[in-house]
Motif scaffolding. Structure first.
Motif, PDB file in Angstrom:
ATOM      1  N   LEU A 182       1.996  -0.601  11.205  1.00 33.73           N
ATOM      2  CA  LEU A 182       1.045  -0.527  10.106  1.00 33.73           C
ATOM      3  C   LEU A 182       0.212   0.734  10.256  1.00 33.73           C
ATOM      4  O   LEU A 182      -0.211   1.090  11.357  1.00 33.73           O
ATOM      5  CB  LEU A 182       0.138  -1.762  10.088  1.00 33.73           C
ATOM      6  N   LEU A 183      -0.013   1.408   9.124  1.00 33.87           N
ATOM      7  CA  LEU A 183      -0.745   2.668   9.130  1.00 33.87           C
ATOM      8  C   LEU A 183      -2.082   2.508   8.415  1.00 33.87           C
ATOM      9  O   LEU A 183      -2.157   1.878   7.360  1.00 33.87           O
ATOM     10  CB  LEU A 183       0.070   3.746   8.415  1.00 33.87           C
ATOM     11  N   SER A 184      -3.120   3.106   8.968  1.00 38.05           N
ATOM     12  CA  SER A 184      -4.445   3.089   8.342  1.00 38.05           C
ATOM     13  C   SER A 184      -4.498   4.136   7.234  1.00 38.05           C
ATOM     14  O   SER A 184      -3.612   4.982   7.104  1.00 38.05           O
ATOM     15  CB  SER A 184      -5.516   3.396   9.381  1.00 38.05           C
ATOM     16  N   MET A 185      -5.571   4.117   6.452  1.00 38.40           N
ATOM     17  CA  MET A 185      -5.758   5.116   5.396  1.00 38.40           C
ATOM     18  C   MET A 185      -5.743   6.523   5.987  1.00 38.40           C
ATOM     19  O   MET A 185      -5.162   7.442   5.415  1.00 38.40           O
ATOM     20  CB  MET A 185      -7.068   4.870   4.642  1.00 38.40           C
ATOM     21  N   SER A 232      -3.171  -6.600   3.255  1.00 40.06           N
ATOM     22  CA  SER A 232      -4.506  -7.006   3.682  1.00 40.06           C
ATOM     23  C   SER A 232      -4.458  -7.447   5.138  1.00 40.06           C
ATOM     24  O   SER A 232      -3.566  -8.197   5.539  1.00 40.06           O
ATOM     25  CB  SER A 232      -5.010  -8.165   2.811  1.00 40.06           C
ATOM     26  N   LEU A 233      -5.416  -6.971   5.912  1.00 37.20           N
ATOM     27  CA  LEU A 233      -5.485  -7.366   7.321  1.00 37.20           C
ATOM     28  C   LEU A 233      -6.367  -8.585   7.523  1.00 37.20           C
ATOM     29  O   LEU A 233      -6.507  -9.076   8.640  1.00 37.20           O
ATOM     30  CB  LEU A 233      -5.979  -6.193   8.173  1.00 37.20           C
ATOM     31  N   VAL A 265      -9.522  -8.911   7.511  1.00 34.81           N
ATOM     32  CA  VAL A 265     -10.806  -8.658   8.150  1.00 34.81           C
ATOM     33  C   VAL A 265     -11.628  -7.795   7.201  1.00 34.81           C
ATOM     34  O   VAL A 265     -11.393  -6.603   7.082  1.00 34.81           O
ATOM     35  CB  VAL A 265     -10.627  -7.944   9.512  1.00 34.81           C
ATOM     36  N   GLY A 266     -12.572  -8.408   6.497  1.00 36.93           N
ATOM     37  CA  GLY A 266     -13.347  -7.649   5.526  1.00 36.93           C
ATOM     38  C   GLY A 266     -12.419  -7.099   4.457  1.00 36.93           C
ATOM     39  O   GLY A 266     -11.574  -7.792   3.932  1.00 36.93           O
ATOM     40  N   ALA A 267     -12.552  -5.839   4.171  1.00 35.96           N
ATOM     41  CA  ALA A 267     -11.721  -5.193   3.155  1.00 35.96           C
ATOM     42  C   ALA A 267     -10.652  -4.309   3.791  1.00 35.96           C
ATOM     43  O   ALA A 267     -10.100  -3.439   3.140  1.00 35.96           O
ATOM     44  CB  ALA A 267     -12.593  -4.377   2.211  1.00 35.96           C
ATOM     45  N   ARG A 268     -10.371  -4.504   5.067  1.00 33.83           N
ATOM     46  CA  ARG A 268      -9.418  -3.656   5.780  1.00 33.83           C
ATOM     47  C   ARG A 268      -8.002  -3.868   5.254  1.00 33.83           C
ATOM     48  O   ARG A 268      -7.559  -4.996   5.063  1.00 33.83           O
ATOM     49  CB  ARG A 268      -9.430  -3.949   7.274  1.00 33.83           C
ATOM     50  N   VAL A 269      -7.306  -2.760   5.026  1.00 27.45           N
ATOM     51  CA  VAL A 269      -5.913  -2.799   4.607  1.00 27.45           C
ATOM     52  C   VAL A 269      -5.133  -1.782   5.422  1.00 27.45           C
ATOM     53  O   VAL A 269      -5.710  -0.889   6.044  1.00 27.45           O
ATOM     54  CB  VAL A 269      -5.747  -2.496   3.097  1.00 27.45           C
ATOM     55  N   ALA A 270      -3.822  -1.931   5.415  1.00 26.62           N
ATOM     56  CA  ALA A 270      -2.942  -0.978   6.079  1.00 26.62           C
ATOM     57  C   ALA A 270      -1.628  -0.933   5.302  1.00 26.62           C
ATOM     58  O   ALA A 270      -1.347  -1.820   4.490  1.00 26.62           O
ATOM     59  CB  ALA A 270      -2.701  -1.391   7.531  1.00 26.62           C
ATOM     60  N   TRP A 271      -0.862   0.112   5.527  1.00 31.56           N
ATOM     61  CA  TRP A 271       0.418   0.271   4.849  1.00 31.56           C
ATOM     62  C   TRP A 271       1.542   0.155   5.847  1.00 31.56           C
ATOM     63  O   TRP A 271       1.435   0.617   6.985  1.00 31.56           O
ATOM     64  CB  TRP A 271       0.499   1.649   4.192  1.00 31.56           C
TER      65      TRP A 271
END
Length: 85
Positions: free
Chosen positions: A5-8, A35-36, A38-44
């Motif tokens: 998974l990659l962060s922004m 969606s991870l 945790v809050g609004a954290r996402v990854a690709w």
């Protein structure tokens, strides 16, 4: 192969900023993040991003080949104003 998974920060490329990436997602032209939870954290998913990049390269090469064979590149549409009364 394990999916990464990659962060922004890892997804952003020089030509695309964060707001552009989210605009493209809304238009269906960029991979949707996961969606991870945790809050609004996402990854690709790395595989989604690699596929998207490969598609962009293929599209650019196809455009270059059409231009080389005498086909003009597509021109952007010109907005036509209403006829004055």
């Amino acid at each position: 192969m394990e999916e990464r998974l990659l962060s922004m920060v890892e997804v952003r490329v020089d030509a695309l900023g964060q707001s552009t990436i989210y605009r493209l997602i809304g238009m269906g032209r960029f991979p949707t993040p996961v969606s991870l939870g945790v809050g609004a954290r996402v990854a690709w998913k790395q595989s989604d991003i690699e596929c998207w990049i490969a598609e962009r390269i293929a599209a650019a090469q196809a455009t270059d080949q059409r231009s080389a064979h005498g086909h003009p590149k597509a021109r952007p549409a010109v907005k036509q104003d209403a006829d004055p009364v």
